[in-house]
Scaffold this motif. Structure first.
Motif, PDB file in Angstrom:
ATOM      1  N   ALA A   1      11.762   2.225   6.396  1.00 17.03           N
ATOM      2  CA  ALA A   1      11.397   1.784   7.743  1.00 17.03           C
ATOM      3  C   ALA A   1      11.433  -0.046   7.594  1.00 17.03           C
ATOM      4  N   GLY A   2      12.262  -0.283   6.346  1.00 19.78           N
ATOM      5  CA  GLY A   2      12.497  -1.696   6.361  1.00 19.78           C
ATOM      6  C   GLY A   2      11.665  -2.857   5.556  1.00 19.78           C
ATOM      7  N   ILE A   3      10.798  -1.928   4.794  1.00 21.92           N
ATOM      8  CA  ILE A   3       9.966  -2.888   3.862  1.00 21.92           C
ATOM      9  C   ILE A   3      10.376  -2.941   2.623  1.00 21.92           C
ATOM     10  N   SER A   4      10.300  -4.413   2.246  1.00 23.26           N
ATOM     11  CA  SER A   4      11.205  -4.596   1.043  1.00 23.26           C
ATOM     12  C   SER A   4      10.437  -5.180  -0.308  1.00 23.26           C
ATOM     13  N   THR A   5       9.022  -5.277  -0.081  1.00 24.71           N
ATOM     14  CA  THR A   5       8.368  -5.641  -1.399  1.00 24.71           C
ATOM     15  C   THR A   5       7.116  -4.960  -1.608  1.00 24.71           C
ATOM     16  N   ASP A   6       6.459  -5.059  -2.668  1.00 20.62           N
ATOM     17  CA  ASP A   6       5.275  -4.444  -2.919  1.00 20.62           C
ATOM     18  C   ASP A   6       4.326  -5.277  -4.178  1.00 20.62           C
ATOM     19  N   HIS A   7       3.123  -5.651  -3.811  1.00 23.90           N
ATOM     20  CA  HIS A   7       2.500  -6.257  -4.686  1.00 23.90           C
ATOM     21  C   HIS A   7       1.004  -5.589  -5.155  1.00 23.90           C
ATOM     22  N   GLU A   8       1.072  -4.211  -4.901  1.00 15.93           N
ATOM     23  CA  GLU A   8       0.069  -3.292  -5.348  1.00 15.93           C
ATOM     24  C   GLU A   8       0.279  -2.541  -6.459  1.00 15.93           C
ATOM     25  N   CYS A   9       1.236  -2.612  -7.176  1.00 17.53           N
ATOM     26  CA  CYS A   9       1.493  -1.874  -8.327  1.00 17.53           C
ATOM     27  C   CYS A   9       0.431  -2.248  -9.415  1.00 17.53           C
ATOM     28  N   THR A  10      -0.091  -1.171 -10.137  1.00 16.05           N
ATOM     29  CA  THR A  10      -0.823  -1.432 -11.108  1.00 16.05           C
ATOM     30  C   THR A  10      -0.423  -0.804 -12.600  1.00 16.05           C
ATOM     31  N   THR A  11       0.688  -0.240 -12.304  1.00 15.44           N
ATOM     32  CA  THR A  11       1.174   0.413 -13.568  1.00 15.44           C
ATOM     33  C   THR A  11       2.513   0.122 -13.722  1.00 15.44           C
ATOM     34  N   ALA A  12       3.446   0.144 -14.917  1.00 16.49           N
ATOM     35  CA  ALA A  12       4.867  -0.136 -14.795  1.00 16.49           C
ATOM     36  C   ALA A  12       5.378   1.231 -14.289  1.00 16.49           C
ATOM     37  N   ASP A  13       5.230   2.513 -14.558  1.00 19.26           N
ATOM     38  CA  ASP A  13       5.738   3.474 -13.728  1.00 19.26           C
ATOM     39  C   ASP A  13       5.686   3.349 -12.327  1.00 19.26           C
TER      40      ASP A  13
END
Length: 583
Positions: free
Chosen positions: A220-232
């Motif tokens: 949809a055009g979304i390029s970042t995420d800051h909600e990751c809590t694990t490396a996987d």
């Protein structure tokens, strides 16, 4: 020739002369170890030459003013890739003083909180309040105002309203798209916003999204995420083209868990962010420099750790001449003596020394001249005992919202309800089950959502707050209805903020008059008053939590699993609907 063009031409010409050594630099910082974020090495014993607000050259230079760096280290100022200024509980100008002393030179702010209270007026307030700051404030426009249909907020921002705001040069794109179900199920209003910002920067908010749902969300055009809590989790998103923000906030602390993610091959796609940082943590730990120091403690080399907090966000957000110390770049940099622990002794912003040894030295003009009508924003119907009563359902268990320590995600607990003589469920301190409620405070509708919560461990009294992510109604938790109502009334009386009550008395409060979210006091003043209020709460209620106020605020956030409370009632976020208190 246009006068503006002529001025720029003169600035460039002068920089060329300084860089070429034809004329002295305005300022030379001498005897420095330079952290080079381009090639990842340390340049020893160099000078940094400044021409006005820019860096002219690195090497050996003469200057009108010479500053002896005494063998310290120089690095570009940090850039927070995603934060909510409102979470610092102070207006932007007061936050800037502390952030600059911590080495932060720019932030990418999402004014989502104030926008849910005051809509476009709140965003204009933020733009006005940051216009003259030595700290560079950039903004992503809030994508989810309201965040969901499961709570009441102050105002709404549709695609047309957002489009009217995006032409400000400090507006960079569309902020975190928390309504991921709306994206996945092609909600028309969501598609309109995505279409309006198609081809521009759109930030994500995608906890636990994986597989084909992740493919659709990114597509949809979304390029970042800051909600990751694990490396996987982060690795899957990186592999599909997302930029990953390693977040180190006050409640959500993910940097250590994500360090295994870092490799030589992917480090250019990873950034640092704080998201929500409380005033006491800003003072005791720092800002982005705290996350950098966590990386250094884990064995990440200094240039890489610095790059994640400087060049990478500058690159992703298309901030020209920022994020590095190099010719032509803005003279935004820090000096620090110990390469093992970044604690700036000096911070420069556009060539001016704005902080030294933790003290802010810049202009004190950060208080906005206009409030845009966001002050004293509490508009609440008179709270009543009836609104808090919950009739028991015989033969059924009570569904309880269960806190998880140091997380904004929650769990579900089932208990046998304690019932009073009138057949109503009441708090049960023996089982650590307390009543929690959200009072709508924007339109005086009188709507109140009531549920029960476990994890606060209060033995008496109540606590209320107009900080209640994301719509910022008044959230209250307590042992007795009397103390809960009194706490809500006190929050309304002070124009928004925090209140603690016990045995029918207000025992402490902290006014936050700007939208019910921010104070115009300094960060140290707010931190001290917040610390005092925390002590009052521990003594008055027995609550042992390190940060009960921020924890309470996140219990009203219906976009983070599993159970949350809004003015509509108890929300099952995974099912995205109101659910019964009884099972």
């Amino acid at each position: 020739m246009n006068s503006k063009i002529q001025t720029v031409q003169e600035r460039i010409a002068r920089l060329i002369d300084v860089a070429a050594g034809r004329i002295p630099a305005d300022v030379v910082v001498r005897n420095i170890h330079l952290v080079n974020v381009f090639d990842g090495h340390i340049e020893d014993d160099v000078d940094i030459a400044l021409s006005g607000s820019q860096i002219a050259g690195i090497g050996r230079y003469d200057g009108v003013t010479v500053v002896d760096g005494k063998g310290a280290y120089a690095a570009p100022s940090f850039i927070d890739s995603h934060m909510h200024i409102e979470s610092t509980m102070v207006i932007p100008g007061e936050f800037a003083k502390v952030a600059l002393a911590c080495g932060t030179g720019a932030v990418i702010a999402d004014p989502h909180e104030i926008a849910n209270v005051a809509g476009a007026r709140g965003i204009r307030f933020m733009l006005e309040a940051t216009r003259n700051s030595p700290l560079d404030f950039y903004f992503m426009l809030p994508s989810c105002v309201p965040a969901t249909h499961l709570e009441t907020n102050g105002e709404s921002l549709d695609a047309d309203a957002l489009s009217e705001l995006r032409h400000n040069p400090r507006v960079l794109g569309l902020a975190e798209f928390m309504n991921y179900p709306g994206v996945l199920f092609r909600d028309p209003a969501v598609l309109a916003k995505l279409a309006a910002f198609d081809g521009q920067l759109i930030d994500g908010h995608a906890p636990f999204i994986t597989g084909r749902e992740l493919e659709a969300y990114i597509g949809a055009g979304i390029s970042t995420d800051h909600e990751c809590t694990t490396a996987d989790e982060a690795s899957e998103k990186l592999a599909r083209g997302m930029w990953i923000m390693m977040r180190e906030g006050s409640v959500t602390r993910d940097v250590k868990a994500l360090i295994p993610l870092l490799t030589k091959e992917n480090m250019h796609r990873i950034m640092l962010a704080t998201d929500d940082r409380h005033p006491s943590d800003l003072l005791s730990e720092g800002h982005i420099n705290y996350a950098v120091n966590l990386l250094l403690e884990a064995g990440i080399n200094l240039p890489t750790a610095v790059r994640l907090g400087s060049l990478n966000p500058a690159t992703h957000y298309n901030l020209p001449r920022k994020g590095a110390i190099a010719p032509g770049y803005w003279a935004d940099f820090i000096i620090f003596p110990d390469p093992r622990h970044v604690q700036p002794s000096s911070t420069y912003a556009k060539g001016e020394l704005v902080a030294k040894d933790g003290a802010y030295l810049g202009p004190d003009d950060g208080h906005p001249s206009r409030s845009y009508g966001i002050k004293n924003s509490i508009n609440i119907a008179t709270p009543t005992y009836q609104s808090l009563r919950v009739k028991a359902e015989p033969g059924k268990q009570l569904r309880v919202l269960q806190l998880i320590p140091h997380q904004v995600v929650t769990a579900e607990r089932r208990v046998n309800a304690r019932v009073d003589t009138h057949g109503c469920v009441e708090s049960d301190t023996d089982q650590d089950v307390l009543k929690v409620a959200v009072f709508e405070r924007h339109h005086a509708t009188g709507r109140v959502g009531v549920a029960f919560i476990s994890g606060f461990q209060m033995k008496q009294g109540a606590v209320a707050s107009s900080i209640a992510h994301d719509s910022h109604n008044i959230v209250v938790c307590g042992v007795t209805d009397r103390d809960m109502l009194l706490a809500v009334q006190q929050v309304a009386f002070i124009g928004g903020g925090l209140a603690v009550t016990n045995n029918g008395h207000v025992v402490g409060s902290l006014p936050l008059p700007y939208g019910g979210l921010m104070s115009d006091l300094s960060v140290p003043e707010v931190a001290a008053r917040l610390d005092d209020l925390g002590k009052v709460m521990r003594d008055a209620t027995g609550c042992p939590l390190d940060d009960p106020f921020m924890t309470l605020a996140f219990m009203a956030l219906p976009v983070i699993p599993k159970l949350k409370i809004t003015d509509f009632g108890l929300i099952d976020v995974e099912k995205f609907k109101v659910v019964s208190l009884f099972i």
